[in-house]
Design a protein around this motif. Structure first.
Motif, mmCIF file in Angstrom:
data_model
loop_
_atom_site.group_PDB
_atom_site.id
_atom_site.type_symbol
_atom_site.label_atom_id
_atom_site.label_comp_id
_atom_site.label_asym_id
_atom_site.label_seq_id
_atom_site.Cartn_x
_atom_site.Cartn_y
_atom_site.Cartn_z
ATOM 1 N N GLU A 372 54.702 48.093 51.165
ATOM 2 C CA GLU A 372 54.419 46.922 50.325
ATOM 3 C C GLU A 372 52.929 46.630 50.469
ATOM 4 O O GLU A 372 52.436 46.470 51.593
ATOM 5 C CB GLU A 372 55.244 45.704 50.749
ATOM 6 N N GLY A 373 52.216 46.585 49.353
ATOM 7 C CA GLY A 373 50.768 46.450 49.441
ATOM 8 C C GLY A 373 50.179 45.593 48.351
ATOM 9 O O GLY A 373 50.870 45.055 47.491
ATOM 10 N N MET A 374 48.861 45.464 48.391
ATOM 11 C CA MET A 374 48.064 44.733 47.409
ATOM 12 C C MET A 374 48.583 43.323 47.156
ATOM 13 O O MET A 374 48.812 42.922 46.013
ATOM 14 C CB MET A 374 47.983 45.493 46.082
ATOM 15 N N PRO A 375 48.806 42.506 48.197
ATOM 16 C CA PRO A 375 49.298 41.146 47.951
ATOM 17 C C PRO A 375 48.238 40.290 47.263
ATOM 18 O O PRO A 375 47.040 40.425 47.533
ATOM 19 C CB PRO A 375 49.586 40.623 49.364
ATOM 20 N N PHE A 376 48.690 39.432 46.377
ATOM 21 C CA PHE A 376 47.802 38.433 45.770
ATOM 22 C C PHE A 376 48.562 37.120 45.697
ATOM 23 O O PHE A 376 49.565 37.014 44.991
ATOM 24 C CB PHE A 376 47.346 38.853 44.371
ATOM 25 N N ILE A 377 48.098 36.120 46.450
ATOM 26 C CA ILE A 377 48.719 34.803 46.408
ATOM 27 C C ILE A 377 47.980 33.962 45.379
ATOM 28 O O ILE A 377 46.754 33.840 45.414
ATOM 29 C CB ILE A 377 48.721 34.125 47.803
ATOM 30 N N ALA A 378 48.717 33.414 44.432
ATOM 31 C CA ALA A 378 48.111 32.666 43.331
ATOM 32 C C ALA A 378 47.589 31.316 43.805
ATOM 33 O O ALA A 378 47.828 30.884 44.939
ATOM 34 C CB ALA A 378 49.125 32.488 42.207
ATOM 35 N N ALA A 379 46.891 30.630 42.910
ATOM 36 C CA ALA A 379 46.249 29.359 43.256
ATOM 37 C C ALA A 379 47.247 28.270 43.611
ATOM 38 O O ALA A 379 46.881 27.283 44.252
ATOM 39 C CB ALA A 379 45.359 28.897 42.103
ATOM 40 N N ASP A 380 48.529 28.432 43.213
ATOM 41 C CA ASP A 380 49.528 27.422 43.559
ATOM 42 C C ASP A 380 50.050 27.579 44.984
ATOM 43 O O ASP A 380 50.859 26.775 45.449
ATOM 44 C CB ASP A 380 50.695 27.450 42.571
ATOM 45 N N SER A 381 49.607 28.629 45.691
ATOM 46 C CA SER A 381 50.028 28.930 47.069
ATOM 47 C C SER A 381 51.529 29.199 47.177
ATOM 48 O O SER A 381 52.083 29.173 48.273
ATOM 49 C CB SER A 381 49.644 27.792 48.033
ATOM 50 N N MET A 513 41.081 24.069 44.322
ATOM 51 C CA MET A 513 42.166 24.316 43.382
ATOM 52 C C MET A 513 43.415 23.644 43.952
ATOM 53 O O MET A 513 43.903 24.041 45.013
ATOM 54 C CB MET A 513 42.410 25.812 43.199
ATOM 55 N N LEU A 514 43.921 22.623 43.268
ATOM 56 C CA LEU A 514 45.005 21.814 43.810
ATOM 57 C C LEU A 514 46.248 21.916 42.933
ATOM 58 O O LEU A 514 46.180 21.677 41.721
ATOM 59 C CB LEU A 514 44.569 20.353 43.908
ATOM 60 N N PRO A 515 47.397 22.261 43.528
ATOM 61 C CA PRO A 515 48.644 22.293 42.758
ATOM 62 C C PRO A 515 48.977 20.919 42.186
ATOM 63 O O PRO A 515 48.704 19.886 42.806
ATOM 64 C CB PRO A 515 49.685 22.727 43.796
ATOM 65 N N THR A 516 49.567 20.912 41.001
ATOM 66 C CA THR A 516 49.980 19.658 40.384
ATOM 67 C C THR A 516 51.288 19.170 41.007
ATOM 68 O O THR A 516 51.785 19.741 41.965
ATOM 69 C CB THR A 516 50.151 19.835 38.870
ATOM 70 N N LYS A 517 51.831 18.095 40.454
ATOM 71 C CA LYS A 517 53.060 17.449 40.923
ATOM 72 C C LYS A 517 52.861 16.764 42.272
ATOM 73 O O LYS A 517 53.821 16.495 42.996
ATOM 74 C CB LYS A 517 54.224 18.446 41.011
ATOM 75 N N LYS A 518 51.600 16.472 42.612
ATOM 76 C CA LYS A 518 51.296 15.812 43.877
ATOM 77 C C LYS A 518 50.181 14.795 43.686
ATOM 78 O O LYS A 518 49.427 14.844 42.719
ATOM 79 C CB LYS A 518 50.840 16.829 44.935
ATOM 80 N N LYS A 519 50.088 13.877 44.671
ATOM 81 C CA LYS A 519 48.934 12.997 44.804
ATOM 82 C C LYS A 519 48.128 13.445 46.018
ATOM 83 O O LYS A 519 48.683 13.954 46.995
ATOM 84 C CB LYS A 519 49.368 11.544 44.998
ATOM 85 N N PHE A 538 47.827 13.864 40.407
ATOM 86 C CA PHE A 538 48.126 14.968 39.496
ATOM 87 C C PHE A 538 49.632 15.154 39.321
ATOM 88 O O PHE A 538 50.093 16.230 38.951
ATOM 89 C CB PHE A 538 47.503 16.268 40.019
ATOM 90 N N GLU A 539 50.397 14.117 39.581
ATOM 91 C CA GLU A 539 51.857 14.234 39.536
ATOM 92 C C GLU A 539 52.372 14.597 38.150
ATOM 93 O O GLU A 539 53.390 15.282 38.017
ATOM 94 C CB GLU A 539 52.499 12.926 40.001
ATOM 95 N N ASN A 540 51.690 14.156 37.110
ATOM 96 C CA ASN A 540 52.193 14.376 35.750
ATOM 97 C C ASN A 540 51.372 15.385 34.957
ATOM 98 O O ASN A 540 51.561 15.529 33.747
ATOM 99 C CB ASN A 540 52.230 13.040 34.998
ATOM 100 N N GLU A 541 50.466 16.094 35.637
ATOM 101 C CA GLU A 541 49.642 17.083 34.940
ATOM 102 C C GLU A 541 50.478 18.319 34.603
ATOM 103 O O GLU A 541 51.234 18.817 35.438
ATOM 104 C CB GLU A 541 48.450 17.486 35.802
ATOM 105 N N LYS A 542 50.312 18.835 33.396
ATOM 106 C CA LYS A 542 51.090 19.989 32.953
ATOM 107 C C LYS A 542 50.239 21.199 32.608
ATOM 108 O O LYS A 542 50.767 22.299 32.437
ATOM 109 C CB LYS A 542 51.939 19.595 31.738
#
Length: 672
Positions: A372-381, A513-519, A538-542
């Motif tokens: 298993e290789g080349m991992p990429f974790i997206a900005a949403d973690s 870079m901050l995930p939405t659905k949070k304050k 950013f709780e209601n950002e879509k």
């Protein structure tokens, strides 16, 4: 009338397909032999027969299948016995013969009392098929409950190795099939776009890494004439997105990032000022296995410094890495002692001393006996892309996506194949997505200008990561509005997750870079200043967007006043909420740095409710804040308090948004 009957018949015919429940083997009871050598760990062991097929519906050799120790053995019968998570009568047994099929001689089952019952004897000669799913469908359900299944082989019947990928039982007479676990609702067509001559050349362009903001593309070039050194080994290049949305001419990184050895970038931090680089850079110009970090300064990129990972002993010649947006979680592809076979995916956590913890295996839901290789974790973690041939796919390595299910980083959803519009019959890997989530970038030989080129594709909704928001800005002195170098911290009010970066005016804005659905709360700190935090909701950002947030620091001086925007209480109560602690800890730290400082805490409310109760509540709240400061080592005599209730509003009370401004705690420096 005929139309109604036809619909009923159609539903009746298809019902068993939906009702079918397949149970795959969950435990190896016994076996005659299993392949093993000094170079492997769990590859081709008996345990590889457990669970769903790892190879079928594609056929061919796989280390994710059980393989007896010997081949072409006419003397000793080979066998394997497996059991299941259920005890039930069965109508069907399915055996996934992925390689060297036709060697099975007979299949037996054991009932709940361990009595053996013959099910099938193979009296037919092997066919020319390399592999297939052998479906043994009985005329009727067994009259007993099946505890386990025994599969016996004569390996001399089929020359070469014989492998079994999986074994299943079912109460259905519909043939059990192996399938590729595709991401849902993928489009039937996806356009792959070559990035053109500004990025690609007749030489090899590999391993793209897109900056989180999507505006700079980093990648590796191999054998290019402009590379450093006589051998023209791999060097890091980059291209910048132009105003017309095309990519500008490729530029090589200068020394010391590029040298005469192989150079590659693993990741770039969200602030764009920190590079994670493959290999350890030695002062003499040589390289060793590991990773390094280079920081951007006013004069360019600094000399890469080694990243220390505890007990990191990679048996593989290769390793790949990806960093989570908070800069504190590292995803690693390497072959360590507890590997499931080959390279596995691991997670390591940043420690207080700036070293990294011992890597933890992500678990069997993600890792297989293949690499298993080349991992990429997206900005949403949460969303992880990687490459493997350990799950059913379309050829060699395919690209997969899985999503994190909890904060342990060891529980993941079942990996989904990105589908035939993205994966090919060849090797597919190095998939990267910007935080915007609009395009993915990868290397491919299809329709290239020479060898591998960099391509992009529009990301289908089915495999997009969750939405994030980019927050950037500077830090300034509130008195003269000049920029101030400072530490910037963002903390989630939901789970306390914290991200810290350094703002350096010489290298540009800070960036998160901050995930939405949070304050979140955001604040800056620097010695000699008071800081005031702000709330980011950013709780209601879509959708992805950029937020510009300049922060201000207040020089420490008698009479200086700030509002504690991130001190929170229960509704109409005075108990502090945990989300308040970060801002109060700033006050504690500042008062420790200035041991003669004395402060006044002032509490305010809006005008809703009883006037006297509001006055009482405002006093109770500042008393609670004072208690927190004392608990954390500040002398009581240095803290004065005053509650004003609703008597000193700073905004009208005509709306809830304005009333929020009036509900506040203020700090004034009385003495310094």
């Amino acid at each position: 009338m005929n139309r109604v009957c036809l619909l009923i018949l159609f539903a009746f015919i298809n019902l068993p397909l939906f009702a079918q429940k397949t149970f795959w083997a969950s435990k190896v009871v016994a076996f005659s032999s299993e392949y093993a050598d000094k170079e492997t760990t769990k590859e081709n062991r008996a345990i590889q027969v457990l669970g769903k097929p790892n190879k079928l519906p594609q056929v061919g050799y796989s280390v994710c299948a059980w393989q007896p120790m010997t081949q072409n053995n006419s003397i000793n019968e080979e066998f394997i016995i497996v059991s299941f998570d259920t005890l039930m009568p069965v109508r069907q047994i399915a055996i996934a013969e992925n390689f060297g099929q036709g060697a099975i001689t007979h299949v037996d089952v054991f009932d709940e009392n361990n009595n053996i019952h013959p099910i099938w004897i193979n009296n037919t000669p092997p066919t020319n098929e390399l592999g297939k799913m052998l479906n043994l469908i009985l005329n009727q359900m067994t009259t007993f409950k099946v505890r386990s299944v025994r599969v016996s082989l004569n390996t001399s019947k089929v020359k070469g190795w014989n492998q079994i990928d999986a074994i299943a039982i079912s109460q259905s007479d519909q043939p059990i099939k192996a399938f590729i676990n595709l991401a849902n609702n993928m489009p039937s067509q996806i356009v792959k776009e070559n990035l053109g001559k500004n990025v690609n050349s007749e030489f090899r362009e590999l391993a793209p890494v897109i900056a989180p903001d999507g505006k700079t593309l980093y990648y590796t070039r191999w054998k290019h004439p402009a590379n450093v050194g006589y051998a023209k080994k791999q060097d890091i290049w980059f291209s910048e997105l132009q105003a017309d949305k095309t990519w500008g001419p490729a530029k090589p990184f200068p020394e010391p990032i590029n040298n005469s050895e192989h150079n590659a970038i693993c990741a770039i931090y969200p602030d764009g000022k920190t590079l994670l680089l493959n290999n350890v850079y030695m002062p003499n110009g040589e390289m060793s296995k590991g990773i390094s970090i280079s920081q951007k300064t006013a004069s360019g990129w600094g000399f890469p410094e080694q990243v220390a990972i505890a007990d990191f002993k990679n048996k593989s010649e290769y390793a790949e890495y990806s960093i989570a947006p908070n800069g504190r979680i590292l995803l690693i592809s390497a072959q360590l002692e507890d590997t499931e076979g080959g390279k596995d995916l691991y997670v390591s956590f940043l420690q207080d001393n700036k070293s990294w913890s011992r890597p933890v295996n992500l678990g069997k839901s993600v890792n297989t006996a293949e690499d298993e290789g080349m991992p990429f974790i997206a900005a949403d973690s949460k969303t992880l892309y990687f490459s493997t041939k350990g799950f059913p796919g379309y050829g060699n390595n395919d690209l997969f996506v899985t999503r994190r299910l909890d904060d342990s980083w060891t529980k993941w959803s079942e990996p989904q194949n990105l589908g035939p519009m993205i994966n090919t019959s060849e090797w597919d890997g190095y998939f990267t997505i910007s935080a915007v989530g609009d395009y993915g970038y990868f290397s491919s030989q299809e329709k290239s200008l020479g060898e591998e080129d960099i391509f992009k594709l529009k990301i289908p909704e089915a495999i997009k990561p969750e939405v994030v928001v980019q927050v950037s800005g500077g830090v300034y002195n509130s008195a003269d509005k000049k920029p101030v170098g400072a530490k910037v911290k963002v903390q989630s009010t939901m789970d306390g997750d914290t991200v810290c970066v350094t703002f350096d005016p010489a290298t540009g804005d800070y960036k998160f870079m901050l995930p939405t659905k949070k304050k979140y709360t955001i604040s800056a700190s620097q010695k000699g200043y008071l800081s005031s935090s702000e709330v980011l909701d950013f709780e209601n950002e879509k959708d992805f967007h950029e937020v510009k947030k300049n922060l201000f620091l207040f020089p420490i001086a008698a009479g200086q006043k700030i509002t504690l925007n991130s001190v929170f209480f229960e509704q109409s109560k005075y108990e502090l909420l945990p989300a308040s602690f970060q801002e109060l800890n700033h006050i504690v730290a500042t008062m420790r740095e200035n041991p003669k400082m004395e402060i006044m805490l002032e509490g305010h409310t809006d005008n809703q409710g009883d006037w006297n109760e509001n006055l009482k509540l405002s006093k109770q709240r500042v008393t609670e804040v004072k208690g927190y400061l004392i608990k954390n080592g500040i002398e009581e005599k240095r803290i004065q308090i005053q509650g004003y209730g609703s008597t000193r509003p700073i905004a009208s009370n005509n709306s809830e948004e304005k009333r929020k401004l009036n509900r506040r705690v203020e700090v004034t420096i009385v003495k310094i």
